[in-house]
Design an enzyme around this catalytic site. Structure first.
Site, mmCIF file in Angstrom:
data_model
loop_
_atom_site.group_PDB
_atom_site.id
_atom_site.type_symbol
_atom_site.label_atom_id
_atom_site.label_comp_id
_atom_site.label_asym_id
_atom_site.label_seq_id
_atom_site.Cartn_x
_atom_site.Cartn_y
_atom_site.Cartn_z
ATOM 1 N N CYS A 56 -2.227 -7.038 23.889
ATOM 2 C CA CYS A 56 -2.103 -6.359 25.240
ATOM 3 C C CYS A 56 -3.205 -5.708 25.651
ATOM 4 O O CYS A 56 -4.368 -5.542 24.887
ATOM 5 C CB CYS A 56 -0.750 -5.354 25.360
ATOM 6 S SG CYS A 56 0.609 -6.125 24.479
ATOM 7 N N LEU B 257 1.049 -8.948 26.587
ATOM 8 C CA LEU B 257 1.276 -10.144 26.170
ATOM 9 C C LEU B 257 2.213 -10.094 25.067
ATOM 10 O O LEU B 257 2.296 -9.807 24.134
ATOM 11 C CB LEU B 257 -0.218 -10.846 25.490
ATOM 12 C CG LEU B 257 -0.338 -12.198 25.082
ATOM 13 C CD1 LEU B 257 0.100 -13.161 26.302
ATOM 14 C CD2 LEU B 257 -1.539 -12.462 24.459
ATOM 15 N N LEU C 265 6.019 -10.473 20.125
ATOM 16 C CA LEU C 265 7.330 -10.008 19.329
ATOM 17 C C LEU C 265 8.320 -9.273 20.073
ATOM 18 O O LEU C 265 7.819 -8.462 21.210
ATOM 19 C CB LEU C 265 7.031 -9.080 18.264
ATOM 20 C CG LEU C 265 6.287 -9.802 16.988
ATOM 21 C CD1 LEU C 265 5.834 -8.471 16.069
ATOM 22 C CD2 LEU C 265 7.096 -10.659 16.227
ATOM 23 N N ASN D 260 -2.000 -1.711 21.672
ATOM 24 C CA ASN D 260 -2.405 -2.905 21.733
ATOM 25 C C ASN D 260 -2.522 -3.643 20.320
ATOM 26 O O ASN D 260 -3.493 -2.893 19.720
ATOM 27 C CB ASN D 260 -3.885 -3.142 22.650
ATOM 28 C CG ASN D 260 -4.579 -4.251 22.237
ATOM 29 O OD1 ASN D 260 -4.128 -5.303 21.906
ATOM 30 N ND2 ASN D 260 -5.979 -4.286 22.405
ATOM 31 N N GLY D 261 -1.851 -4.662 19.789
ATOM 32 C CA GLY D 261 -1.975 -5.157 18.577
ATOM 33 C C GLY D 261 -0.768 -5.519 17.965
ATOM 34 O O GLY D 261 0.326 -5.868 18.553
ATOM 35 N N ASP E 102 7.637 -4.239 17.173
ATOM 36 C CA ASP E 102 6.938 -3.452 16.154
ATOM 37 C C ASP E 102 6.313 -2.106 16.888
ATOM 38 O O ASP E 102 6.257 -1.046 16.240
ATOM 39 C CB ASP E 102 5.583 -4.118 15.762
ATOM 40 C CG ASP E 102 4.704 -4.570 16.810
ATOM 41 O OD1 ASP E 102 5.056 -4.858 17.903
ATOM 42 O OD2 ASP E 102 3.297 -4.804 16.459
ATOM 43 N N SER F 10 -7.529 -16.953 12.507
ATOM 44 C CA SER F 10 -8.965 -17.228 12.417
ATOM 45 C C SER F 10 -9.421 -16.795 10.915
ATOM 46 O O SER F 10 -8.694 -16.357 10.020
ATOM 47 C CB SER F 10 -9.820 -16.476 13.315
ATOM 48 O OG SER F 10 -10.034 -15.138 13.014
ATOM 49 N N GLY F 11 -10.636 -17.565 10.677
ATOM 50 C CA GLY F 11 -11.184 -17.120 9.135
ATOM 51 C C GLY F 11 -12.103 -16.159 8.984
ATOM 52 O O GLY F 11 -12.875 -16.007 8.089
#
Length: 653
Positions: free
Chosen positions: A2, A55, A58, A80-81, A105, A384-385
């Site tokens: 977000c 966004l 969950l 945010n997260g 969450d 991602s890595g």
């Protein structure tokens, strides 16, 4: 994922409707970070306003709406997260008697703060986040950022008001945010291609550092408005250097097989936690070690083909798409590949200032933006890595720095200091190699100084920013570990706390959020990081092979031919661009008249470098790219501020 924004006044100076309208405008500047929902919360008596753009990942229901109040009404959170271990925390909190309305969450984080307090709750969280939390009892604001710095958070002063947000464009919406360019911070951009936290391109403005919190009440806001460096008020709830020292003090002493088994289990759990979402999840796949291990573990734990994404470049000698395709075919993922032309890449360049909204000059931002856009066409979350190189000795520059430091260590310190005095004044000549480069390194006090030369662009940026003072970053330390660990450990730490959050993670955050895509990095789970720090160097570098243990784990999922192949990187042909399609654009931004009129950069020095580059000299594309990114950003910033000044703030509907 977000966007958040808000402001805190030193005294209640605005009516509630006015505060709501202003906070709403700040939040709306971040609509790309959260297109699914919008929220504003105001306490005019306390002079606080929080805004949120959501966004939904969950709990897609309205029960996940933010800003969200705690069950007891004491705390209000804009966040945010993602907290990946929220289910475990929720179970623990329910055992203590906590009740929950939804399954987000965010609600779990608020209940944790009620039960354990802010900093203890953050230490219990395994996730990526930036948050603004208002305590209605203490009448204070908490700002916090995750351990590694995956999510951004800016703050600064607009007049005497504290303003904060996920991106600078939120702060710009405040009509009194007239903070000019911080010339000292500009020198960091020229040196590193980015501005490391806590510094910011604007005066009286800062980034919250990874793993830190900032507590502000009305008195602190008033004092901070006139303080020179209020970034000093930040304090850590998790300190990477101290955690690395602790890991080195209790090193892993098991066998290779035991280390391999432990790393495999940690990574599988980290990947599994990051696959939890109420929306489609995919993965960025380049075909390299890091993205391949994440993709392999996702597919091993999924009941259906994982959606993987890669891009290729037409006519490029560094095209990774065939490598990614091989991995995808072996793992049977649902693979999407897109080949892009030079014109496709160049079309991204004009959008970079708006995408990053603080000058940023890692040219791999262009292909990263392209693959993020591709992924958003199929998923809302992509793994991602990122992190493998910094944790497992993945960069070739580490080996070069160790080689140079070993050679320098044989030269008596007094002689090195004498040679270093001769080298002073070489300036940018030392970037071109040869004797000037060797002399520039001779005065190194430790591995930190040697390594800084490996990551530096402009060697003497103060010389081209009139009125600037020399300031430094974590890279300015002679030994980042102060004698603990090995020189290799010291370099990896410097990258972990500087290059990783302020370049790599910033790049991924801005390019993914520009298209409303959430990016998650399992290799940067704090448990993986602390285990990696406990490993001896021979489990990371052996027989000339970097990432030794990581590749041993990957052999469980892929054949050796796909594991042991050269690293190609994820770059951009900046030299060809500046001598070709971007030549006219660069000519305009680097014109002597324009540079002289701004007065921020030395027009003569930069003009001379541009002419030498145009005549065919190598190396200077990196110097010029970060100047160009600053110039383009400055245009965007001025236009954005002009729009704010000309547009009245309307009340929230």
């Amino acid at each position: 994922m977000c966007g958040l924004a808000g402001l805190l006044l030193p005294s209640p100076q605005r009516h509630g409707d006015e505060l709501a309208a202003l906070a709403g405008a700040m939040g709306d500047a971040l609509a790309h970070r959260g297109p699914d929902d919008r929220g504003v919360w105001v306490d005019a008596q306390a002079g606080i306003a929080l805004a949120h753009r959501r966004l939904s990942i969950l709990d897609l229901s309205p029960l996940g709406h933010q800003p969200m109040a705690s069950a007891d009404g004491r705390y209000v959170l804009a966040y945010n997260g993602e907290i990946y271990n929220f289910a475990e925390l929720r179970a623990e909190l329910e055992a203590r008697g906590a009740g929950f309305r939804g399954h987000s969450d965010t609600e779990v984080l608020l209940a944790a703060v009620v039960a354990w307090g802010v900093e203890e709750s953050l230490r219990r969280c395994n996730g990526m986040f930036a948050l603004a939390l208002w305590d209605r009892h203490e009448r204070c604001l908490w700002l916090a950022r995750d351990r590694v710095g995956k999510k951004p958070l800016y703050y600064g002063w607009a007049g005497d008001a504290l303003v904060f947000g996920s991106e600078l464009k939120a702060l710009w919406q405040h009509p009194e945010f007239d903070n000019g360019i911080d010339r000292d911070a500009l020198t960091l951009l020229l040196r590193l291609d980015y501005i490391p936290a806590p510094h910011c391109i604007h005066e009286r403005s800062f980034k919250l550092m990874p793993g830190h919190v900032l507590r502000m009440d009305a008195a602190a806001v008033l004092a901070g408005a006139s303080a020179h460096r209020p970034a000093q008020a930040q304090r850590p709830f998790w300190d990477a250097r101290e955690r690395m020292r602790a890991a080195l003090a209790a090193p892993f002493e098991g066998s290779d097989a035991e280390a391999e088994q432990r790393l495999d289990a940690l990574l599988r759990d980290a990947v599994a936690l990051r696959m939890v979402a109420d929306v489609p999840v995919g993965v960025f796949l380049s075909g390299g070690t890091d993205s391949s291990i994440v993709t392999s573990m996702m597919q091993a734990q999924s009941g259906r083909p994982v959606h993987s994404f890669s891009i290729g470049f037409e006519g490029s000698h560094h095209d990774e798409a065939p490598l990614a395709r091989e991995v995808a075919e072996h793992l049977h993922t649902d693979h999407t590949e897109l080949y892009v032309s030079g014109a496709d890449a160049l079309a991204v360049v004009p959008r970079l200032p708006a995408m990053f909204d603080e000058p940023f000059a890692d040219a791999s931002q262009v292909p990263t933006a392209l693959v993020a856009k591709l992924a958003r066409g199929g998923v809302t979350v992509a793994l991602s890595g990122d992190g493998g190189d910094e944790l497992f000795f993945g960069y070739s520059r580490y080996r070069r720095a160790l080689r140079n430091w070993r050679m320098l260590s044989r030269v008596p310190a007094a002689l090195r200091r004498s040679l270093a005095r001769i080298a002073r004044g070489q300036g940018e000549a030392s970037r071109g190699g040869g004797l000037p480069a060797l002399l520039a390194e001779m005065g190194a006090r430790g591995i930190g100084d040697v390594y800084r030369n490996r990551v530096t662009r402009w060697r003497d940026p103060v010389a081209v920013v009139p009125g600037a003072r020399a300031i430094d970053s974590f890279y300015g330390q002679a030994d980042p570990l102060d004698g603990t660990g090995t020189p290799a450990d010291a370099m990896m730490l410097a990258d972990f706390v500087t290059y990783l959050p302020d370049d790599l993670l910033c790049k991924v955050d801005r390019t993914s959020m520009a298209v409303s895509l959430e990016a998650r990095a399992p290799l940067l789970d704090w448990r993986v990081a602390e285990f990696a720090w406990s490993l001896p160097l021979h489990m990371k570098l052996r027989g000339g092979e970097s990432k030794y243990l990581l590749k041993k784990v990957l052999l469980r999922y892929l054949p050796a031919a796909m594991v042991y192949r050269g690293k190609r990187g994820f770059g951009a042909p900046v030299t060809a661009w500046l001598r070709g399609d971007l030549r006219e654009w660069a000519d305009d931004l680097l014109s002597p008249e324009r540079l002289a009129a701004d007065g921020l950069l030395d027009a003569h020095a930069i003009g001379a470098l541009w002419r030498r580059f145009a005549q065919g000299e190598r190396k200077w594309h990196t110097h010029l790219w970060n100047v160009l990114m600053f110039q383009a950003w400055e245009d965007y910033w001025r236009q954005s501020r002009a729009r704010v000044r000309g547009a009245p703030v309307s009340p929230v509907g």
